[in-house]
Design a protein around this motif. Structure first.
Motif, PDB file in Angstrom:
ATOM      1  N   GLY A 204       0.807  -1.223   0.000  1.00 37.77           N
ATOM      2  CA  GLY A 204       0.000   0.000   0.000  1.00 37.77           C
ATOM      3  C   GLY A 204       0.834   1.264   0.000  1.00 37.77           C
ATOM      4  N   THR A 205       2.140   1.151  -0.042  1.00 34.38           N
ATOM      5  CA  THR A 205       2.991   2.330  -0.080  1.00 34.38           C
ATOM      6  C   THR A 205       3.686   2.387  -1.432  1.00 34.38           C
ATOM      7  OG1 THR A 205       4.866   1.127   0.828  1.00 34.38           O
ATOM      8  CG2 THR A 205       3.411   2.201   2.391  1.00 34.38           C
ATOM      9  N   GLY A 206       4.250   3.532  -1.733  1.00 35.82           N
ATOM     10  CA  GLY A 206       4.997   3.657  -2.976  1.00 35.82           C
ATOM     11  C   GLY A 206       4.135   4.133  -4.119  1.00 35.82           C
ATOM     12  N   ALA A 207       4.786   4.381  -5.240  1.00 34.34           N
ATOM     13  CA  ALA A 207       4.075   4.885  -6.410  1.00 34.34           C
ATOM     14  C   ALA A 207       3.092   3.850  -6.912  1.00 34.34           C
ATOM     15  CB  ALA A 207       5.088   5.226  -7.507  1.00 34.34           C
ATOM     16  N   GLY A 208       1.905   4.319  -7.280  1.00 33.66           N
ATOM     17  CA  GLY A 208       0.896   3.437  -7.855  1.00 33.66           C
ATOM     18  C   GLY A 208      -0.004   2.821  -6.839  1.00 33.66           C
ATOM     19  N   ALA A 209       0.278   2.917  -5.529  1.00 38.72           N
ATOM     20  CA  ALA A 209      -0.586   2.318  -4.528  1.00 38.72           C
ATOM     21  C   ALA A 209      -1.835   3.153  -4.389  1.00 38.72           C
ATOM     22  CB  ALA A 209       0.138   2.228  -3.186  1.00 38.72           C
ATOM     23  N   GLY A 210      -2.934   2.478  -4.132  1.00 38.88           N
ATOM     24  CA  GLY A 210      -4.195   3.169  -3.901  1.00 38.88           C
ATOM     25  C   GLY A 210      -4.961   3.378  -5.186  1.00 38.88           C
ATOM     26  N   LEU A 211      -5.978   4.209  -5.128  1.00 35.80           N
ATOM     27  CA  LEU A 211      -6.798   4.489  -6.301  1.00 35.80           C
ATOM     28  C   LEU A 211      -5.994   5.285  -7.321  1.00 35.80           C
ATOM     29  CD1 LEU A 211     -10.166   5.525  -4.664  1.00 35.80           C
ATOM     30  CD2 LEU A 211      -9.816   3.562  -6.140  1.00 35.80           C
ATOM     31  N   GLY A 212      -6.107   4.899  -8.573  1.00 32.30           N
ATOM     32  CA  GLY A 212      -5.506   5.692  -9.628  1.00 32.30           C
ATOM     33  C   GLY A 212      -6.204   7.033  -9.732  1.00 32.30           C
ATOM     34  N   ALA A 213      -5.558   7.973 -10.447  1.00 28.79           N
ATOM     35  CA  ALA A 213      -6.122   9.324 -10.518  1.00 28.79           C
ATOM     36  C   ALA A 213      -7.505   9.328 -11.138  1.00 28.79           C
ATOM     37  CB  ALA A 213      -5.171  10.214 -11.324  1.00 28.79           C
ATOM     38  N   GLY A 214      -7.669   8.580 -12.255  1.00 30.06           N
ATOM     39  CA  GLY A 214      -8.972   8.545 -12.905  1.00 30.06           C
ATOM     40  C   GLY A 214     -10.023   7.871 -12.055  1.00 30.06           C
ATOM     41  N   ALA A 215      -9.667   6.707 -11.500  1.00 27.50           N
ATOM     42  CA  ALA A 215     -10.620   5.977 -10.666  1.00 27.50           C
ATOM     43  C   ALA A 215     -10.948   6.766  -9.411  1.00 27.50           C
ATOM     44  CB  ALA A 215     -10.039   4.605 -10.298  1.00 27.50           C
ATOM     45  N   GLY A 216      -9.938   7.441  -8.845  1.00 23.07           N
ATOM     46  CA  GLY A 216     -10.175   8.220  -7.639  1.00 23.07           C
ATOM     47  C   GLY A 216     -11.121   9.381  -7.891  1.00 23.07           C
ATOM     48  N   ALA A 217     -10.937  10.061  -9.027  1.00 21.85           N
ATOM     49  CA  ALA A 217     -11.821  11.176  -9.353  1.00 21.85           C
ATOM     50  C   ALA A 217     -13.244  10.693  -9.585  1.00 21.85           C
ATOM     51  CB  ALA A 217     -11.302  11.909 -10.592  1.00 21.85           C
ATOM     52  N   THR A 218     -13.381   9.556 -10.282  1.00 19.63           N
ATOM     53  CA  THR A 218     -14.709   9.003 -10.527  1.00 19.63           C
ATOM     54  C   THR A 218     -15.389   8.606  -9.227  1.00 19.63           C
ATOM     55  OG1 THR A 218     -14.012   8.182 -12.691  1.00 19.63           O
ATOM     56  CG2 THR A 218     -15.983   7.197 -11.729  1.00 19.63           C
ATOM     57  N   ALA A 219     -14.634   7.898  -8.360  1.00 18.49           N
ATOM     58  CA  ALA A 219     -15.199   7.476  -7.086  1.00 18.49           C
ATOM     59  C   ALA A 219     -15.584   8.672  -6.233  1.00 18.49           C
ATOM     60  CB  ALA A 219     -14.192   6.593  -6.344  1.00 18.49           C
ATOM     61  N   GLY A 220     -14.737   9.710  -6.238  1.00 17.83           N
ATOM     62  CA  GLY A 220     -15.047  10.899  -5.459  1.00 17.83           C
ATOM     63  C   GLY A 220     -16.302  11.590  -5.953  1.00 17.83           C
ATOM     64  N   ALA A 221     -16.451  11.667  -7.274  1.00 23.39           N
ATOM     65  CA  ALA A 221     -17.647  12.298  -7.841  1.00 23.39           C
ATOM     66  C   ALA A 221     -18.897  11.510  -7.505  1.00 23.39           C
ATOM     67  CB  ALA A 221     -17.487  12.431  -9.363  1.00 23.39           C
ATOM     68  N   TRP A 222     -18.803  10.181  -7.601  1.00 26.24           N
ATOM     69  CA  TRP A 222     -19.957   9.343  -7.248  1.00 26.24           C
ATOM     70  C   TRP A 222     -20.287   9.441  -5.774  1.00 26.24           C
ATOM     71  CZ3 TRP A 222     -23.666   6.870  -9.771  1.00 26.24           C
ATOM     72  CH2 TRP A 222     -23.513   6.634 -11.136  1.00 26.24           C
ATOM     73  N   THR A 223     -19.263   9.461  -4.931  1.00 28.97           N
ATOM     74  CA  THR A 223     -19.496   9.566  -3.487  1.00 28.97           C
ATOM     75  C   THR A 223     -20.223  10.855  -3.149  1.00 28.97           C
ATOM     76  OG1 THR A 223     -17.500   8.277  -3.016  1.00 28.97           O
ATOM     77  CG2 THR A 223     -18.393   9.605  -1.219  1.00 28.97           C
ATOM     78  N   LEU A 224     -19.718  11.965  -3.676  1.00 25.27           N
ATOM     79  CA  LEU A 224     -20.354  13.254  -3.413  1.00 25.27           C
ATOM     80  C   LEU A 224     -21.769  13.289  -3.969  1.00 25.27           C
ATOM     81  CD1 LEU A 224     -20.183  16.137  -2.348  1.00 25.27           C
ATOM     82  CD2 LEU A 224     -19.166  16.810  -4.537  1.00 25.27           C
ATOM     83  N   GLY A 225     -21.941  12.766  -5.183  1.00 26.77           N
ATOM     84  CA  GLY A 225     -23.255  12.781  -5.800  1.00 26.77           C
ATOM     85  C   GLY A 225     -24.276  11.961  -5.018  1.00 26.77           C
ATOM     86  N   ILE A 226     -23.887  10.755  -4.608  1.00 27.57           N
ATOM     87  CA  ILE A 226     -24.819   9.906  -3.867  1.00 27.57           C
ATOM     88  C   ILE A 226     -25.090  10.473  -2.483  1.00 27.57           C
ATOM     89  CG2 ILE A 226     -25.074   7.626  -2.810  1.00 27.57           C
ATOM     90  CD1 ILE A 226     -23.822   6.436  -5.276  1.00 27.57           C
TER      91      ILE A 226
ATOM     92  N   LEU B 115     -25.103  13.686  -1.652  1.00 28.86           N
ATOM     93  CA  LEU B 115     -26.036  14.797  -1.835  1.00 28.86           C
ATOM     94  C   LEU B 115     -27.434  14.288  -2.177  1.00 28.86           C
ATOM     95  CD1 LEU B 115     -23.808  17.307  -3.855  1.00 28.86           C
ATOM     96  CD2 LEU B 115     -24.451  17.421  -1.431  1.00 28.86           C
ATOM     97  N   LEU B 116     -27.502  13.209  -2.958  1.00 26.75           N
ATOM     98  CA  LEU B 116     -28.803  12.628  -3.301  1.00 26.75           C
ATOM     99  C   LEU B 116     -29.509  12.092  -2.058  1.00 26.75           C
ATOM    100  CD1 LEU B 116     -30.849  11.785  -5.469  1.00 26.75           C
ATOM    101  CD2 LEU B 116     -29.566   9.632  -5.697  1.00 26.75           C
ATOM    102  N   LEU B 117     -28.753  11.396  -1.207  1.00 31.45           N
ATOM    103  CA  LEU B 117     -29.347  10.847   0.013  1.00 31.45           C
ATOM    104  C   LEU B 117     -29.816  11.958   0.944  1.00 31.45           C
ATOM    105  CD1 LEU B 117     -26.889   7.909   0.799  1.00 31.45           C
ATOM    106  CD2 LEU B 117     -29.291   7.712   0.125  1.00 31.45           C
ATOM    107  N   VAL B 118     -29.007  13.026   1.056  1.00 37.18           N
ATOM    108  CA  VAL B 118     -29.414  14.161   1.893  1.00 37.18           C
ATOM    109  C   VAL B 118     -30.682  14.794   1.347  1.00 37.18           C
ATOM    110  CG1 VAL B 118     -28.773  16.495   2.618  1.00 37.18           C
ATOM    111  CG2 VAL B 118     -27.095  14.640   2.769  1.00 37.18           C
ATOM    112  N   ALA B 119     -30.728  14.968   0.022  1.00 38.07           N
ATOM    113  CA  ALA B 119     -31.911  15.589  -0.587  1.00 38.07           C
ATOM    114  C   ALA B 119     -33.149  14.714  -0.400  1.00 38.07           C
ATOM    115  CB  ALA B 119     -31.659  15.834  -2.076  1.00 38.07           C
ATOM    116  N   ILE B 120     -32.987  13.409  -0.642  1.00 35.65           N
ATOM    117  CA  ILE B 120     -34.134  12.504  -0.519  1.00 35.65           C
ATOM    118  C   ILE B 120     -34.626  12.443   0.917  1.00 35.65           C
ATOM    119  CG2 ILE B 120     -34.821  10.074  -0.632  1.00 35.65           C
ATOM    120  CD1 ILE B 120     -33.112   9.817  -3.129  1.00 35.65           C
ATOM    121  N   SER B 121     -33.682  12.331   1.860  1.00 32.85           N
ATOM    122  CA  SER B 121     -34.084  12.200   3.258  1.00 32.85           C
ATOM    123  C   SER B 121     -34.650  13.502   3.817  1.00 32.85           C
ATOM    124  CB  SER B 121     -32.892  11.749   4.106  1.00 32.85           C
ATOM    125  OG  SER B 121     -31.837  12.700   4.053  1.00 32.85           O
TER     126      SER B 121
END
Length: 340
Positions: free
Chosen positions: A172-194, A196-202
């Protein structure tokens, strides 16, 4: 609130057959998923792989944080009881009742925990319906919170989490460990979107009210006794649940560090929450046993390599011990009080 009449008990033979079938189904699904991940019996039995470079202090701190998470979750139940109109049991009694009732999680079927909690709560002057409703609502918000926390792991999986090296202390250390830049950005956008959706719905009383009524029906309780929440009800409890699962995730991260694995925080916390969500949704498995472990091992496989399954099993043993031992003590206290 008035207690809803209980259902007639099932026949002992039918109940036993149902439990056996649930256990068999859980075992079959666990084995199939484990084999699909490339796991072997040797992987499951080699718990020594989980100890890459263990240190005592992080493990002790992880245990304290985890129990603190249990206590905070129990206190949320007590606050929910009060919000539904029953007396607030207070911090100590909330922890005592909820942990004692949680022993029912390890019996196949999700109703035993609720039934035990209803019985224990009545002895403390809390209606069975109020105790059950509070538990259902807290669990519902907890599932929503695990979904939010687990999105990066569920979206990334084995593709989004770049391998870190093979299971040693430096995993888990060193270059390349963890979410890649593209996957991380996508996951972050989905996390924020969902989120906000849950807050709005609730925030919409009609929707949150329909959800609480549905939970009452699932628990075979009178849906007319479900609360009618206002706009702030859902967002407030969702944020509280997210905080609780942040504590659980921090405990798991410390646990991994104590074993000697330096897994990036997002990967560790997200995988832990996602595995809990998967295990809890598979209702046949008591406390998600088996299903949660293979899910966690699969999500952490790129980070931990061959040690992933051993870590998942050891994490289950650690969490169960910190839950069951205090729960057993509290259950004994409750039983002694009932027979006094």
């Amino acid at each position: 609130m008035t207690d809803a009449p209980g259902d007639a008990p099932a026949r002992p033979g039918r109940r036993t057959l149902g439990i056996v079938l649930q256990l068999l189904l859980t075992a079959v699904v666990t084995v199939l998923v484990f084999r699909a991940l490339g796991g072997t019996l040797e992987d499951a039995m080699a718990l020594d792989r989980a100890f890459a470079s263990p240190t005592v202090l992080p493990l002790l701190l992880a245990s304290l944080v985890l129990f603190g998470g249990y206590a905070l979750a129990a206190r949320l139940w007590g606050w929910m009881v009060a919000e539904l109109g029953d007396p607030d049991p207070g911090a100590r009694v909330s922890v005592q009742l909820l942990l004692a009732a949680n022993l029912g999680r390890y019996i196949p079927g999700k109703i035993w925990q609720l039934a035990g909690l209803a019985v224990l709560a009545r002895r403390r002057g809390i209606s069975a319906t109020g105790a059950t409703a509070a538990s259902l609502l807290v669990q519902g918000f907890a599932l929503a919170a695990t979904a939010v926390w687990g999105i990066p792991a569920l979206l990334g999986g084995r593709e989004g989490f770049a391998p870190g090296g093979g299971g040693g202390a430096a995993v888990g250390t060193g270059a390349g460990a963890g979410l890649g830049a593209g996957a991380g950005a996508t996951a972050g956008a989905w996390t924020l979107g969902i989120l906000l959706l849950l807050v709005a719905i609730s925030s919409i009383p009609a929707i949150s009210g329909a959800g609480t009524r549905l939970l009452f029906r699932i628990a075979r309780r009178n849906p007319d006794e479900a609360p009618r929440p206002g706009p702030a009800f859902g967002p407030r409890w969702l944020l509280l649940s997210l905080a609780v699962w942040g504590v659980y995730g921090a405990a798991f991260l410390l646990f991994l560090h104590g074993l000697g694995f330096q897994v990036p925080p997002l990967e560790a916390v997200s995988a832990f929450a996602a595995a809990y969500l998967v295990g809890n949704l598979f209702i046949a498995a008591p406390a998600g046993v088996g299903i949660r472990e293979v899910a966690l091992a699969g999500l952490l496989l790129p980070q931990l390599g061959a040690a992933a399954m051993a870590v998942a099993i050891l994490a289950r043993l650690w969490m169960t011990a910190l839950e069951v031992i205090p729960a057993g003590i509290f259950a004994w206290i409750e039983l002694r009080g009932a027979t006094a």
